[in-house]
Design a protein around this motif. Sequence first.
Motif, PDB file in Angstrom:
ATOM      1  N   GLU A 278       1.040  -0.943   0.279  1.00 26.73           N
ATOM      2  CA  GLU A 278       0.097   0.297  -0.218  1.00 26.73           C
ATOM      3  C   GLU A 278       1.048   1.514   0.085  1.00 26.73           C
ATOM      4  O   GLU A 278       0.526   2.305  -0.644  1.00 26.73           O
ATOM      5  CB  GLU A 278      -0.748   0.417   1.318  1.00 26.73           C
ATOM      6  N   ALA A 279       1.752   1.443   0.678  1.00 35.91           N
ATOM      7  CA  ALA A 279       2.490   2.296   1.426  1.00 35.91           C
ATOM      8  C   ALA A 279       3.170   2.352  -0.290  1.00 35.91           C
ATOM      9  O   ALA A 279       3.525   3.764  -0.843  1.00 35.91           O
ATOM     10  CB  ALA A 279       3.494   2.483   2.058  1.00 35.91           C
ATOM     11  N   THR A 280       3.830   1.678  -0.959  1.00 41.87           N
ATOM     12  CA  THR A 280       4.546   1.615  -2.463  1.00 41.87           C
ATOM     13  C   THR A 280       3.624   2.189  -3.163  1.00 41.87           C
ATOM     14  O   THR A 280       3.893   2.939  -4.219  1.00 41.87           O
ATOM     15  CB  THR A 280       5.206   0.125  -2.627  1.00 41.87           C
ATOM     16  N   LYS A 281       2.230   1.466  -3.261  1.00 42.38           N
ATOM     17  CA  LYS A 281       1.537   1.646  -4.505  1.00 42.38           C
ATOM     18  C   LYS A 281       1.676   3.781  -3.579  1.00 42.38           C
ATOM     19  O   LYS A 281       1.154   4.847  -4.974  1.00 42.38           O
ATOM     20  CB  LYS A 281       0.228   1.570  -3.545  1.00 42.38           C
ATOM     21  N   VAL A 282       1.209   4.527  -3.093  1.00 38.31           N
ATOM     22  CA  VAL A 282       0.769   5.934  -2.478  1.00 38.31           C
ATOM     23  C   VAL A 282       2.466   6.431  -3.126  1.00 38.31           C
ATOM     24  O   VAL A 282       2.092   7.730  -3.621  1.00 38.31           O
ATOM     25  CB  VAL A 282       0.577   5.626  -0.858  1.00 38.31           C
ATOM     26  N   ASP A 283       3.330   6.119  -2.981  1.00 40.83           N
ATOM     27  CA  ASP A 283       4.432   6.509  -3.054  1.00 40.83           C
ATOM     28  C   ASP A 283       4.118   6.428  -4.663  1.00 40.83           C
ATOM     29  O   ASP A 283       5.048   7.552  -5.395  1.00 40.83           O
ATOM     30  CB  ASP A 283       5.329   5.257  -2.345  1.00 40.83           C
ATOM     31  N   VAL A 284       4.345   5.568  -5.797  1.00 43.67           N
ATOM     32  CA  VAL A 284       3.986   5.448  -6.927  1.00 43.67           C
ATOM     33  C   VAL A 284       3.179   6.252  -7.182  1.00 43.67           C
ATOM     34  O   VAL A 284       3.477   6.972  -8.635  1.00 43.67           O
ATOM     35  CB  VAL A 284       3.965   3.822  -7.216  1.00 43.67           C
ATOM     36  N   GLU A 285       1.843   6.758  -6.315  1.00 38.29           N
ATOM     37  CA  GLU A 285       1.312   7.915  -7.145  1.00 38.29           C
ATOM     38  C   GLU A 285       1.653   9.028  -7.259  1.00 38.29           C
ATOM     39  O   GLU A 285       1.350   9.348  -7.993  1.00 38.29           O
ATOM     40  CB  GLU A 285      -0.185   7.482  -6.678  1.00 38.29           C
ATOM     41  N   ALA A 286       2.131   9.514  -6.277  1.00 40.58           N
ATOM     42  CA  ALA A 286       3.223  10.878  -6.391  1.00 40.58           C
ATOM     43  C   ALA A 286       3.849  10.862  -6.806  1.00 40.58           C
ATOM     44  O   ALA A 286       3.750  12.101  -7.519  1.00 40.58           O
ATOM     45  CB  ALA A 286       3.629  10.534  -4.227  1.00 40.58           C
ATOM     46  N   GLU A 287       4.562  10.121  -7.224  1.00 40.71           N
ATOM     47  CA  GLU A 287       5.618   9.830  -8.279  1.00 40.71           C
ATOM     48  C   GLU A 287       4.955  10.237  -9.573  1.00 40.71           C
ATOM     49  O   GLU A 287       5.676  11.419 -10.403  1.00 40.71           O
ATOM     50  CB  GLU A 287       6.919   8.979  -8.039  1.00 40.71           C
ATOM     51  N   TYR A 291       5.329  13.979 -11.468  1.00 40.64           N
ATOM     52  CA  TYR A 291       6.594  13.525 -13.065  1.00 40.64           C
ATOM     53  C   TYR A 291       5.101  13.934 -14.328  1.00 40.64           C
ATOM     54  O   TYR A 291       6.115  15.024 -14.439  1.00 40.64           O
ATOM     55  CB  TYR A 291       6.033  11.527 -13.234  1.00 40.64           C
ATOM     56  N   LYS A 292       3.986  14.398 -13.853  1.00 39.73           N
ATOM     57  CA  LYS A 292       3.329  14.757 -14.769  1.00 39.73           C
ATOM     58  C   LYS A 292       3.402  16.539 -14.773  1.00 39.73           C
ATOM     59  O   LYS A 292       3.628  16.891 -15.651  1.00 39.73           O
ATOM     60  CB  LYS A 292       1.751  14.627 -14.276  1.00 39.73           C
ATOM     61  N   HIS A 293       3.447  16.763 -13.288  1.00 42.50           N
ATOM     62  CA  HIS A 293       3.593  17.912 -12.851  1.00 42.50           C
ATOM     63  C   HIS A 293       5.082  18.438 -13.751  1.00 42.50           C
ATOM     64  O   HIS A 293       4.881  19.364 -14.724  1.00 42.50           O
ATOM     65  CB  HIS A 293       3.422  18.403 -11.923  1.00 42.50           C
ATOM     66  N   SER A 294       6.280  17.475 -13.712  1.00 40.62           N
ATOM     67  CA  SER A 294       7.548  17.918 -14.788  1.00 40.62           C
ATOM     68  C   SER A 294       7.535  18.320 -15.941  1.00 40.62           C
ATOM     69  O   SER A 294       7.617  19.170 -16.927  1.00 40.62           O
ATOM     70  CB  SER A 294       8.260  17.431 -14.142  1.00 40.62           C
ATOM     71  N   ARG A 295       6.546  17.010 -16.921  1.00 41.65           N
ATOM     72  CA  ARG A 295       6.161  17.138 -17.718  1.00 41.65           C
ATOM     73  C   ARG A 295       5.648  18.577 -18.585  1.00 41.65           C
ATOM     74  O   ARG A 295       5.526  18.840 -19.485  1.00 41.65           O
ATOM     75  CB  ARG A 295       5.393  15.859 -18.252  1.00 41.65           C
ATOM     76  N   LYS A 380      -2.350  -3.623 -12.781  1.00 40.27           N
ATOM     77  CA  LYS A 380      -3.738  -3.180 -13.559  1.00 40.27           C
ATOM     78  C   LYS A 380      -3.600  -1.707 -13.941  1.00 40.27           C
ATOM     79  O   LYS A 380      -2.706  -1.126 -14.990  1.00 40.27           O
ATOM     80  CB  LYS A 380      -4.779  -3.651 -14.044  1.00 40.27           C
ATOM     81  N   GLU A 381      -3.526  -1.144 -13.173  1.00 42.17           N
ATOM     82  CA  GLU A 381      -3.423   0.424 -12.763  1.00 42.17           C
ATOM     83  C   GLU A 381      -2.362   1.097 -13.640  1.00 42.17           C
ATOM     84  O   GLU A 381      -1.684   1.999 -14.125  1.00 42.17           O
ATOM     85  CB  GLU A 381      -4.307   1.064 -11.289  1.00 42.17           C
ATOM     86  N   LYS A 382      -0.765   0.875 -12.383  1.00 42.12           N
ATOM     87  CA  LYS A 382       0.455   0.708 -12.967  1.00 42.12           C
ATOM     88  C   LYS A 382       0.533   0.294 -14.486  1.00 42.12           C
ATOM     89  O   LYS A 382       1.223   1.502 -14.850  1.00 42.12           O
ATOM     90  CB  LYS A 382       1.087  -0.349 -11.944  1.00 42.12           C
ATOM     91  N   SER A 383       0.450  -0.768 -15.065  1.00 42.11           N
ATOM     92  CA  SER A 383       0.054  -0.684 -16.605  1.00 42.11           C
ATOM     93  C   SER A 383      -0.285   0.500 -17.341  1.00 42.11           C
ATOM     94  O   SER A 383      -0.096   0.593 -18.382  1.00 42.11           O
ATOM     95  CB  SER A 383      -0.096  -2.554 -16.973  1.00 42.11           C
ATOM     96  N   LEU A 463      14.029   5.626  -7.694  1.00 43.88           N
ATOM     97  CA  LEU A 463      12.604   4.857  -7.798  1.00 43.88           C
ATOM     98  C   LEU A 463      13.380   3.030  -8.023  1.00 43.88           C
ATOM     99  O   LEU A 463      13.222   1.786  -8.355  1.00 43.88           O
ATOM    100  CB  LEU A 463      12.331   5.225 -10.344  1.00 43.88           C
ATOM    101  N   GLU A 464      14.910   3.499  -8.595  1.00 41.72           N
ATOM    102  CA  GLU A 464      14.970   1.868  -9.381  1.00 41.72           C
ATOM    103  C   GLU A 464      15.580   1.566  -7.711  1.00 41.72           C
ATOM    104  O   GLU A 464      15.893   0.305  -7.955  1.00 41.72           O
ATOM    105  CB  GLU A 464      16.527   2.034  -9.765  1.00 41.72           C
ATOM    106  N   ASP A 465      16.180   2.482  -6.854  1.00 40.88           N
ATOM    107  CA  ASP A 465      15.995   1.793  -5.852  1.00 40.88           C
ATOM    108  C   ASP A 465      15.352   0.928  -4.853  1.00 40.88           C
ATOM    109  O   ASP A 465      15.333   0.122  -3.861  1.00 40.88           O
ATOM    110  CB  ASP A 465      16.645   3.093  -4.356  1.00 40.88           C
ATOM    111  N   ASP A 466      13.901   1.625  -4.918  1.00 41.53           N
ATOM    112  CA  ASP A 466      12.828   1.281  -4.846  1.00 41.53           C
ATOM    113  C   ASP A 466      12.230  -0.328  -5.059  1.00 41.53           C
ATOM    114  O   ASP A 466      11.969  -1.546  -4.566  1.00 41.53           O
ATOM    115  CB  ASP A 466      11.050   2.289  -4.336  1.00 41.53           C
ATOM    116  N   LEU A 467      12.207   0.005  -6.147  1.00 45.22           N
ATOM    117  CA  LEU A 467      12.361  -1.716  -7.131  1.00 45.22           C
ATOM    118  C   LEU A 467      13.135  -2.443  -6.374  1.00 45.22           C
ATOM    119  O   LEU A 467      13.240  -4.273  -6.300  1.00 45.22           O
ATOM    120  CB  LEU A 467      12.990  -0.840  -8.733  1.00 45.22           C
TER     121      LEU A 467
END
Length: 610
Positions: A278-287, A291-295, A380-383, A463-467
Amino acid sequence: MTVKSSVKDPTAVERANLLNMAKLSIKGLIESALSFGRTLDSDYPPLQQFFVVMEHCLKHGLKVRKSFLSYNKTIWGPLELVEKLYPEAEEIAASVRDLPGLKTPLGRARAWLRLALMQKKMADYLRCLIIQRDLLSEFYEYHALMMEEEGAVIVGLLVGLNVIDANLCVKGEDLDSQVGVIDFSVYLKSDDDIGGKERDVQIAAILDQKNYVEELNRQLNSTVSSLHARVDSLEKSNTKLIEELAIAKNNIIKLQEENHQLRSENTLILMKTQHHLEATKVDVEAELQTYKHSRQGLDEMYSEARRQLREESQLRQDMENELVVQVSMKHEIELAMKLLEKDIHEKQDTLIGLRQQLDEVKAINMEMYQKLQVSEDAMKEKSEIISRLEDKTNQINAAMKQLEQRLQQAEKAQMEAEAEDEKLKQEYVNKSESLQKEFSQKEKQLLQLETDLKIEKEWRQTLEDDLQKEKETVSHLRIETQEIINLKKEFLKLQEKNKQLKRICEDQEAALQELASKLSESKLKIEDIKEANKALQGQVWLKDKEATHCKICEKEFSLSKRKHHCRNCGEIFCNACSDNELPLPSSPRPVRVCDSCHAMLIQRCSSNVP
């Protein structure tokens, strides 16, 4: 020549005479004891003659030993050896030494012979002594009776004395001063003894009965000892099985406790992994949001750059000096564009690596948590998010291609503007200052772009470290699940072993119950036999001379009232008081008993008591 030499040898003649005397004494003792019909006392003449003959046989060829005062010649030395060769003879030797009235070795030897006869083991003791001829040579000469074949023959004859029951009083008897003289008149046959066939038949019948009873007692003793040994072995095996059961139960309890602990640890691990996911899901969504804002900021910057390029193309047409600056700017912009392209390619590679890592994570999650549909939805959401990111990258690539086309158009415009540069030199000089200001502003914008790129690189590393951390946690979970599966298999094996042990225990308990019932039945039978033997033992018959009156009617015996012995209790009664006769399997004709014994024996036969 050998026959003549053996006849002339005095020692051989002595051995033959002693052997014949031993045969006569043993035969006469057995016949007289069976005709006498009860246990023998020490005053019985044939028994006394037997001990005298045995004393002479043991003294034959005995070596003389020197002492301080005189020469010593006694049979106590070889007889004392028996307790070393035969352990059961230790009791006889100890009791002989403890007798207070005996002072000489000869008296001790006579007491030893009487005790051995009462034990019915004289033949066994002397047989052990004859076998050890090396030890006998210290006491006997080489031509002695005990060293030759005649000694073995006498030992064989002594086996027949086991039929006789002797009750001898050794304690008060003066065995030291007795004179051992053989009475040959006892062994001379008379006319009355030649025709005693009926008496021989009776003696044979009594001998058969006595042997039958003794064999029964021996068999019963052997069966009782074997049953006791079996009971002891079964008790030992039962105690061992009980101990093994207790150990197995303790092991099962320990394994159950370990199983509970492992289950609780497994639940804790599952909870932790769920929280971590769950924590990783929240972190991925925030990241993803960052990423969207930076784009979006990059898109805005690219749109501003396009506008500035349009303005520059308009300004180049007017200024000649600005062209030189624009050429240099072009080179710088080209380098920046190449760097941006490289960064974009690197981003694409990292995105491909992230896709592969996400696919691996998906496969691991599918293997570990097939039943968790929530994790599948998250993947699926991540994909879908990654596909959206890929679409955005494709759009950025298309925009970069458009920029390249516009740059080509700008180069064409520059070629056209070179012709007009000469015309516009003067105008460029005036506007150079304004262009320098704009250039400084553009440099600031490039610095901002570089900082944004650094931020994106740092974000990729996180992101790589978390993976990597997620991969490690997944590997740990795999190992723990394998350990749990192995523990389950061991627990099932232990349960099967416990069931097998329980079955074996139940079978052995049933066998023990059957053996206990059989043992109780055999013990009851043995007690009945012992009671019957006790009733038969310890009863002494009266002498015919002492009995003058009938025990039942108390009348004096006469020709009309003849004497009869009860074969069970030994009492004497007349023929008028009781005519009870019982058939026995060992005697050719029925045996006469008194009224009381007749009633008791009939009652036992009816109750199947032997």
